[in-house]
Motif scaffolding. Structure first.
Motif, PDB file in Angstrom:
ATOM      1  N   UNK A 166     -15.120  23.941  13.162  1.00  0.00           N
ATOM      2  CA  UNK A 166     -15.645  24.187  14.491  1.00  0.00           C
ATOM      3  C   UNK A 166     -14.774  23.444  15.502  1.00  0.00           C
ATOM      4  N   UNK A 167     -14.295  24.143  16.527  1.00  0.00           N
ATOM      5  CA  UNK A 167     -13.350  23.535  17.474  1.00  0.00           C
ATOM      6  C   UNK A 167     -13.956  22.335  18.193  1.00  0.00           C
ATOM      7  N   UNK A 171     -12.305  18.679  17.783  1.00  0.00           N
ATOM      8  CA  UNK A 171     -11.799  17.986  18.969  1.00  0.00           C
ATOM      9  C   UNK A 171     -12.463  16.621  19.130  1.00  0.00           C
ATOM     10  N   UNK A 172     -13.750  16.565  18.847  1.00  0.00           N
ATOM     11  CA  UNK A 172     -14.489  15.306  18.981  1.00  0.00           C
ATOM     12  C   UNK A 172     -13.962  14.228  18.039  1.00  0.00           C
ATOM     13  N   UNK A 208     -11.792  18.062  28.379  1.00  0.00           N
ATOM     14  CA  UNK A 208     -10.927  17.419  29.368  1.00  0.00           C
ATOM     15  C   UNK A 208     -10.434  16.046  28.923  1.00  0.00           C
ATOM     16  N   UNK A 209     -11.267  15.205  28.299  1.00  0.00           N
ATOM     17  CA  UNK A 209     -10.764  13.904  27.844  1.00  0.00           C
ATOM     18  C   UNK A 209      -9.681  13.994  26.772  1.00  0.00           C
ATOM     19  N   UNK A 210      -9.504  15.174  26.155  1.00  0.00           N
ATOM     20  CA  UNK A 210      -8.470  15.337  25.128  1.00  0.00           C
ATOM     21  C   UNK A 210      -7.150  15.851  25.703  1.00  0.00           C
ATOM     22  N   UNK A 211      -7.075  15.999  27.018  1.00  0.00           N
ATOM     23  CA  UNK A 211      -5.824  16.393  27.662  1.00  0.00           C
ATOM     24  C   UNK A 211      -5.029  15.154  28.065  1.00  0.00           C
TER      25      UNK A 211
END
Length: 336
Positions: A166-167, A171-172, A208-211
């Motif tokens: 699951x994306x 990502x989390x 957004x925090x992963x950019x």
């Protein structure tokens, strides 16, 4: 009287068993049609050569069809996802603008993209060091690797990191950040697995925090035609506008979708390069020729007609888990 034809409807196949049914390698040809609902009072049908695969994974209804007009097409939850003859329009528009607007993109995270076409386009950029492609549905990925031979090299590329998950969860749990994040997700249909990845809370708290600084997010945003843009396009645009400082919507006509399609690109840095600079970066950065996109066509695609422009300007709906919009279609959850 003409010969009878078999009609597959609605958004699927009649007389199905519900079991996954890969078709044998002879690909027997027969006279039949596939029918897809575009709206409650509008359907779109196309003639088939054969059905290469039909069935249901844990997450989605799936069909891979060989059509007379559009070649091989991938259909998920009753909606056309990609067609062999014109998928380059969709995928060039999805992938290249974000990479070209970024000054020096090195890393990309693709949410979805199981057919491999988005990764294929990204890997054409010489600056890219890693593409993480995260798709929840291993069955979709496996049969696309088998049947969509145009993407075979992309799946074998050492720069591609294919993850089945699951994306949101993937990502989390990751610590690293990315220069580009791409939403190549299925359309938000009721009961489908993807609509939570179009919500404000997901964009704001997880994506957004992963950019990286100066990072760019881009997503497919559904039908954007004069009659269809209010289904989800305007809402996705408005939701992203709540999270990023600079948000740009753009569109292109995709013949196999029988409509104009929309994308939304966003960043906290302005998109400030012109057509000549876009063309220069394409020549310097991209392997091979693009078939659809150039600087002038991209800038033109970001100019909306009056009706769509006003809808985007005045849209108030924001995607949340409790208040989502859906396009016509169905998800596997509706069958449970």
């Amino acid at each position: 009287m003409g010969e009878a034809v078999e009609i597959f409807y609605p958004n699927g196949f009649c007389n199905g068993t519900g079991k996954n049914q890969p078709v044998d390698e002879t690909h027997h040809q027969f006279d039949s049609w596939y029918e897809e609902t575009i709206d409650e009072d509008l359907k779109w049908s196309f003639a088939l050569k054969s059905v290469l695969y039909k069935g249901a994974s844990e997450y989605q209804d799936i069909a891979l069809l060989d059509t007379k007009r559009f070649g091989k097409v991938l259909v998920i939850d009753g909606k056309m996802q990609s067609a062999e003859v014109d998928e380059f329009i969709y995928h060039e528009c999805l992938i290249h603008p974000a990479l070209l607007f970024h000054s020096n993109p090195k890393t990309m995270f693709i949410m979805g993209g199981g057919e491999g076409s988005a990764a294929r386009e990204a890997l054409r950029h010489r600056s890219i060091d890693e593409v993480v492609m995260c798709d929840i549905d291993e069955e979709v990925v496996n049969f696309c690797r088998r049947y969509l031979t145009v993407n075979r090299d992309a799946f074998c590329n050492k720069k591609l990191n294919l993850v089945i998950n699951d994306a949101k969860a993937e990502m989390e749990k990751r610590d690293e950040k990315f220069d580009i994040i791409v939403g190549d997700l299925a359309d938000p249909v009721e009961g489908g697995p993807c609509y939570q990845l179009y919500t404000k809370s997901f964009y704001e708290k997880i994506l957004k925090p992963k950019l990286n600084e100066n990072g760019i997010f881009v997503t497919q945003a559904g039908p954007a035609g004069i009659f269809t843009h209010k289904e989800v396009f305007s809402s996705i645009y408005n939701t992203i506008r709540q999270v990023f400082k600079y948000v740009l919507a753009y569109t292109a006509h995709v013949p196999s979708f029988a409509d104009t399609w929309g994308w939304v690109i966003a960043s906290d840095q302005p998109f400030s390069i012109g057509a000549e600079e876009i063309d220069k970066r394409i020549a310097e950065r991209v392997d091979g020729e693009l078939l659809y996109l150039n600087g002038s066509s991209f800038l033109s695609s970001a100019t909306m007609n009056k009706t769509v422009y006003l809808s985007l300007l005045n849209e108030t709906h924001v995607y949340t888990e409790e208040n989502a919009r859906f396009i016509p279609g169905h998800g596997l959850g509706n069958h449970l």
